[in-house]
Design a protein around this motif. Structure first.
Motif, PDB file in Angstrom:
ATOM      1  N   ASP A   1       0.797  -1.215  -0.113  1.00 31.63           N
ATOM      2  CA  ASP A   1      -0.017  -0.020  -0.058  1.00 31.63           C
ATOM      3  C   ASP A   1       0.925   1.397   0.051  1.00 31.63           C
ATOM      4  OD1 ASP A   1      -2.746  -1.061   0.142  1.00 31.63           O
ATOM      5  OD2 ASP A   1      -2.010  -1.755   2.196  1.00 31.63           O
ATOM      6  N   ILE A   2       1.772   1.239   0.779  1.00 31.71           N
ATOM      7  CA  ILE A   2       2.864   2.387   0.858  1.00 31.71           C
ATOM      8  C   ILE A   2       4.156   1.539   0.767  1.00 31.71           C
ATOM      9  CG2 ILE A   2       3.841   4.305   2.178  1.00 31.71           C
ATOM     10  CD1 ILE A   2       1.166   4.290   3.757  1.00 31.71           C
ATOM     11  N   GLY A   3       5.018   1.919  -0.360  1.00 36.56           N
ATOM     12  CA  GLY A   3       6.253   1.226  -0.414  1.00 36.56           C
ATOM     13  C   GLY A   3       7.272   2.357  -0.406  1.00 36.56           C
ATOM     14  N   LEU A   4       8.572   1.822   0.198  1.00 38.59           N
ATOM     15  CA  LEU A   4       9.595   2.923   0.291  1.00 38.59           C
ATOM     16  C   LEU A   4      10.723   2.450  -0.180  1.00 38.59           C
ATOM     17  CD1 LEU A   4       8.952   3.997   4.140  1.00 38.59           C
ATOM     18  CD2 LEU A   4       8.362   5.309   2.225  1.00 38.59           C
ATOM     19  N   LEU A   5      11.398   2.980  -1.042  1.00 33.23           N
ATOM     20  CA  LEU A   5      12.749   2.526  -1.833  1.00 33.23           C
ATOM     21  C   LEU A   5      13.665   3.339  -1.643  1.00 33.23           C
ATOM     22  CD1 LEU A   5      14.126   1.025  -3.908  1.00 33.23           C
ATOM     23  CD2 LEU A   5      13.267   2.513  -5.730  1.00 33.23           C
ATOM     24  N   GLY A   6      14.866   2.942  -1.036  1.00 31.20           N
ATOM     25  CA  GLY A   6      16.115   3.647  -0.838  1.00 31.20           C
ATOM     26  C   GLY A   6      16.895   4.089  -2.059  1.00 31.20           C
ATOM     27  N   VAL A   7      17.172   5.273  -2.260  1.00 29.07           N
ATOM     28  CA  VAL A   7      17.755   5.532  -3.506  1.00 29.07           C
ATOM     29  C   VAL A   7      19.127   6.068  -2.925  1.00 29.07           C
ATOM     30  CG1 VAL A   7      15.450   5.964  -4.456  1.00 29.07           C
ATOM     31  CG2 VAL A   7      16.622   7.972  -3.503  1.00 29.07           C
TER      32      VAL A   7
ATOM     33  N   GLN B   1      23.628  11.993  -2.326  1.00 23.52           N
ATOM     34  CA  GLN B   1      24.645  12.055  -1.342  1.00 23.52           C
ATOM     35  C   GLN B   1      24.027  12.721   0.067  1.00 23.52           C
ATOM     36  OE1 GLN B   1      27.437  14.836  -3.438  1.00 23.52           O
ATOM     37  NE2 GLN B   1      28.346  13.177  -4.321  1.00 23.52           N
ATOM     38  N   GLY B   2      24.602  12.253   1.044  1.00 26.47           N
ATOM     39  CA  GLY B   2      24.353  12.993   2.446  1.00 26.47           C
ATOM     40  C   GLY B   2      23.214  12.193   2.943  1.00 26.47           C
ATOM     41  N   GLY B   3      23.473  11.198   3.266  1.00 25.97           N
ATOM     42  CA  GLY B   3      22.307  10.299   3.914  1.00 25.97           C
ATOM     43  C   GLY B   3      21.375   9.480   3.346  1.00 25.97           C
ATOM     44  N   SER B   4      20.359   8.947   4.079  1.00 23.28           N
ATOM     45  CA  SER B   4      19.484   8.122   3.408  1.00 23.28           C
ATOM     46  C   SER B   4      18.222   8.669   2.813  1.00 23.28           C
ATOM     47  CB  SER B   4      19.113   6.895   4.408  1.00 23.28           C
ATOM     48  OG  SER B   4      20.092   6.054   4.612  1.00 23.28           O
ATOM     49  N   TRP B   5      17.899   8.326   1.721  1.00 21.15           N
ATOM     50  CA  TRP B   5      16.673   9.142   1.006  1.00 21.15           C
ATOM     51  C   TRP B   5      15.672   7.939   0.345  1.00 21.15           C
ATOM     52  CZ3 TRP B   5      16.297  14.454  -0.421  1.00 21.15           C
ATOM     53  CH2 TRP B   5      17.218  15.344  -0.026  1.00 21.15           C
ATOM     54  N   PHE B   6      14.487   8.293   0.627  1.00 21.03           N
ATOM     55  CA  PHE B   6      13.623   7.175   0.147  1.00 21.03           C
ATOM     56  C   PHE B   6      12.490   7.724  -0.914  1.00 21.03           C
ATOM     57  CE2 PHE B   6      15.446   5.613   4.066  1.00 21.03           C
ATOM     58  CZ  PHE B   6      15.360   4.164   3.709  1.00 21.03           C
ATOM     59  N   GLN B   7      12.281   7.117  -2.002  1.00 18.22           N
ATOM     60  CA  GLN B   7      11.231   7.320  -2.767  1.00 18.22           C
ATOM     61  C   GLN B   7       9.879   6.415  -2.236  1.00 18.22           C
ATOM     62  OE1 GLN B   7      11.211   5.265  -6.917  1.00 18.22           O
ATOM     63  NE2 GLN B   7      11.855   7.437  -7.392  1.00 18.22           N
ATOM     64  N   LEU B   8       8.733   7.243  -2.324  1.00 20.19           N
ATOM     65  CA  LEU B   8       7.579   6.688  -2.099  1.00 20.19           C
ATOM     66  C   LEU B   8       6.708   6.102  -3.052  1.00 20.19           C
ATOM     67  CD1 LEU B   8       8.492   8.533   0.489  1.00 20.19           C
ATOM     68  CD2 LEU B   8       6.043   8.585   0.926  1.00 20.19           C
ATOM     69  N   LEU B   9       5.831   4.945  -2.825  1.00 17.74           N
ATOM     70  CA  LEU B   9       5.196   4.505  -3.879  1.00 17.74           C
ATOM     71  C   LEU B   9       3.952   4.401  -3.232  1.00 17.74           C
ATOM     72  CD1 LEU B   9       8.290   3.112  -4.372  1.00 17.74           C
ATOM     73  CD2 LEU B   9       7.114   2.250  -6.464  1.00 17.74           C
TER      74      LEU B   9
ATOM     75  N   ALA C   1      12.424  11.888  -4.091  1.00 12.90           N
ATOM     76  CA  ALA C   1      12.562  11.137  -2.648  1.00 12.90           C
ATOM     77  C   ALA C   1      12.740  12.173  -1.682  1.00 12.90           C
ATOM     78  CB  ALA C   1      13.854  10.471  -3.085  1.00 12.90           C
ATOM     79  N   LEU C   2      12.507  11.717  -0.239  1.00 16.47           N
ATOM     80  CA  LEU C   2      12.572  12.585   0.724  1.00 16.47           C
ATOM     81  C   LEU C   2      13.595  11.835   1.522  1.00 16.47           C
ATOM     82  CD1 LEU C   2       8.550  12.674   1.825  1.00 16.47           C
ATOM     83  CD2 LEU C   2      10.067  14.305   0.456  1.00 16.47           C
ATOM     84  N   ARG C   3      14.316  12.712   2.454  1.00 20.03           N
ATOM     85  CA  ARG C   3      15.025  12.539   3.528  1.00 20.03           C
ATOM     86  C   ARG C   3      14.453  11.496   4.355  1.00 20.03           C
ATOM     87  NH1 ARG C   3      16.414  17.699   3.503  1.00 20.03           N
ATOM     88  NH2 ARG C   3      15.720  17.837   5.660  1.00 20.03           N
ATOM     89  N   ALA C   4      15.415  10.472   4.934  1.00 21.06           N
ATOM     90  CA  ALA C   4      14.593   9.653   5.887  1.00 21.06           C
ATOM     91  C   ALA C   4      13.857  10.093   6.884  1.00 21.06           C
ATOM     92  CB  ALA C   4      15.650   8.550   6.438  1.00 21.06           C
ATOM     93  N   GLU C   5      14.480  11.100   7.607  1.00 19.32           N
ATOM     94  CA  GLU C   5      13.533  11.813   8.653  1.00 19.32           C
ATOM     95  C   GLU C   5      12.249  12.642   8.144  1.00 19.32           C
ATOM     96  OE1 GLU C   5      17.519  14.579   7.575  1.00 19.32           O
ATOM     97  OE2 GLU C   5      16.710  12.580   7.655  1.00 19.32           O
TER      98      GLU C   5
END
Length: 565
Positions: free
Chosen positions: A466-472, A475-483, A501-505
């Motif tokens: 339903d909500i998928g998060l993909l690490g992309v 540079q500069g930390g963990s970022w995630f694309q939302l599906l 993509a959004l930063r993890a926080e």
């Protein structure tokens, strides 16, 4: 549950001895890394970020209590005291030493477990519905069919080195719960007009870098032809699949490039050749396997038992959300949530494994089951034992009634362990679980599946969440694309990318916004994916990124005010 015989045990012991010799020669410098690599992969051994990782097969997810104790022994004596259950219904040990792996495999072989073909370009562990054989309404029990396929595929010399890995799922229900359409090959049990058994066959599914839903290869395949037909499919793939390009080597790419009709024609021609030369009766082989399957001796006297008249409080909530009706009156299926604030998704300690094994012995015919969502279940619990089971799980911290909610996060190990990951998944899973602790809110939302993958390989199946998060990779930390809006099963659908993509926080805030919009706009009883489909992805995108931009501007202005002060 399939009862192994002396031939099964002999195979496992011979395989351990073979791999022990290979490993000793590698450690002595007599085998190069290039020579050793395919040997270790065929025995489930990876080189991870910190230490060798061993993936142990749990065929179609079925475990005995003795096998779980065997896993506990490995965790305690060879690892760091825990194991990690995966979305393939297997278990991984992430902190082994290379020299200890043959000993680990020898110990596992004594309880009928192994790591054969849990990696490498071969036919991997066959999976099925975790509730197979437990609920009414099945066309047939898929587990003996899974065992038949496992025996045919294990060390099959023709398919030991395929162009790429190959995954098979089998469903026994008309409404698929084995996620057949995201597998290389999916088999759905059916019956024809004369009630003869057969399969609907799906081919070319898979997630990862280029996700595809499987296409229907055959609407009905007579059950007796299963092994011949599987051989035909694998033979066509083995001969025509790409071996020159890693990302184009899966069968989904072959099916896409040829088209389903042309691929089907090749399979049918190959199948005809097989039937004319060396045909195998699947039903005859299945009969031999079914003779070695044992079913629990459910007590008919328990049929009149009822759960205590008015369960209340935490016990009542757990009953409602973490147990299911059983096909046999007087019994329940109990789910065990392997998620929590102090637990990475899918992790279980050696101590917890032993307690669960004891529970299975005391109340559940010594059987357990793994799931696709990194949880466990006790398949056969008498209703009269439910309170005692709940109390024990509660002491372990495993009685959280969050099965199927946003809090039931599925996540791959991510950057904490995996060399391929772009982002740290486990800290984000913890942040999400910390944010969504209100059980009333979670249960009001209903089933909302959230899955986090650390890279494009998609081991957490984020494409069908339903909500998928993909690490992309940024540079500069963990970022995630939302599906949003994915789903597996009979009405499979791939999630669609929400936006940048959004930063993890920033992700927990975005999820909170998404869930609030869903709660406000859903129709009565409408699942999350259907709400996304009805009101459109654009509505969610505008709401999430408008909120994100507002927060970013507020932070910026706050920084300016602080600097001016």
């Amino acid at each position: 549950m399939y009862q192994q015989d002396e031939w099964d045990q002999a195979l496992l012991r011979e395989r351990v001895a073979e791999f022990r010799d290979q490993t000793q020669r590698f450690l002595a410098g007599q085998l190069t890394e290039d020579a050793y690599r395919p040997l270790r992969l065929m025995n489930g051994l990876y080189v991870q970020r910190h230490a060798p990782m061993l993936r142990v097969a749990i065929p179609y997810g079925v475990l005995s209590s003795d096998q779980l104790r065997g896993l506990a022994h490995v965790a305690e004596h060879h690892d760091r005291g825990y194991g990690h259950f995966t979305t393939r219904q297997n278990i991984q040990f992430n902190w082994l030493t290379l020299a200890s792996v043959p000993d680990v495999l020898a110990e596992l072989a004594e309880v009928g477990l192994h790591a054969i073909q849990t990696s490498g370009n071969c036919i991997r562990n066959v999976t099925t519905d975790p509730l197979a054989g437990l609920l009414p309404g099945e066309v047939d029990d898929p587990r003996p069919w899974c065992e038949l396929i496992r025996q045919w595929a294990t060390l099959n010399p023709e398919f030991t080195f395929l162009p790429r890995k190959f995954k098979i799922a089998v469903s026994g229900r008309l409404h698929d719960r084995a996620a057949c359409r995201i597998h290389d090959l999916g088999l759905e049990l059916r019956r024809d007009e004369q009630e003869k058994p057969g399969f609907r066959v799906w081919v070319g599914g898979g997630l990862g870098r280029e996700p595809h839903l499987a296409q229907c290869l055959r609407e009905f395949l007579p059950a007796d032809d299963l092994i011949d037909y599987l051989t035909a499919v694998l033979r066509v793939y083995n001969q025509a699949g790409r071996r020159d390009h890693l990302y184009k080597s899966r069968i989904k790419i072959l099916v896409k490039s040829l088209g389903i009709e042309a691929f089907s024609n090749q399979v049918e021609a190959t199948w005809q050749d097989i039937r004319e030369t060396r045909s195998i009766s699947a039903l005859a082989a299945l009969a031999r396997i079914q003779a070695r399957f044992t079913e629990p001796a459910h007590d008919p006297a328990l049929a009149d038992d009822r759960i205590e008249p008015t369960p209340t409080g935490a016990f009542a909530r757990w009953l409602r959300y973490n147990t299911r009706e059983h096909r046999v009156p007087g019994y329940r299926v109990v789910f065990i949530l392997l998620k929590g604030l102090e637990r990475a998704p899918g992790d279980l300690t050696a101590v917890e494994m032993r307690v669960l094994a004891d529970l299975a012995d005391q109340h559940g015919f010594s059987r357990l089951q793994t799931t696709h969502d990194q949880n466990l279940l006790l398949p056969h619990i008498p209703v009269r034992a439910l309170r005692e089971v709940w109390q024990t799980l509660d002491i372990l911290g495993l009685a959280n009634p969050g099965i199927g909610t946003v809090n039931d996060v599925t996540a791959c190990p991510g950057l904490d362990y995996c060399n391929l990951a772009n982002a740290a998944t486990l800290p984000l899973a913890q942040q999400i679980q910390q944010r969504f602790q209100d059980l009333d809110y979670l249960h009001d939302l209903g089933e909302v599946h959230l899955k986090i993958s650390g890279c494009m390989n998609g081991c957490a199946h984020h494409h069908v969440a339903d909500i998928g998060l993909l690490g992309v990779e940024k540079q500069g930390g963990s970022w995630f694309q939302l599906l949003l809006g994915g789903r597996a099963g009979a009405e499979s659908r791939l999630g669609r990318v929400l936006g940048p993509a959004l930063r993890a926080e920033q992700v927990p805030d975005a999820i909170e916004t998404i869930l609030a919009l869903y709660a406000a706009r859903r129709l009565s009883g409408e699942p999350f994916a259907e709400t996304v489909q009805r009101i459109g992805l654009k509505t969610f995108k505008e709401t999430v990124y408008e909120q994100h931009d507002h927060s970013r501007r507020a932070t910026h202005h706050g920084s300016l005010a602080h600097s001016e002060g």
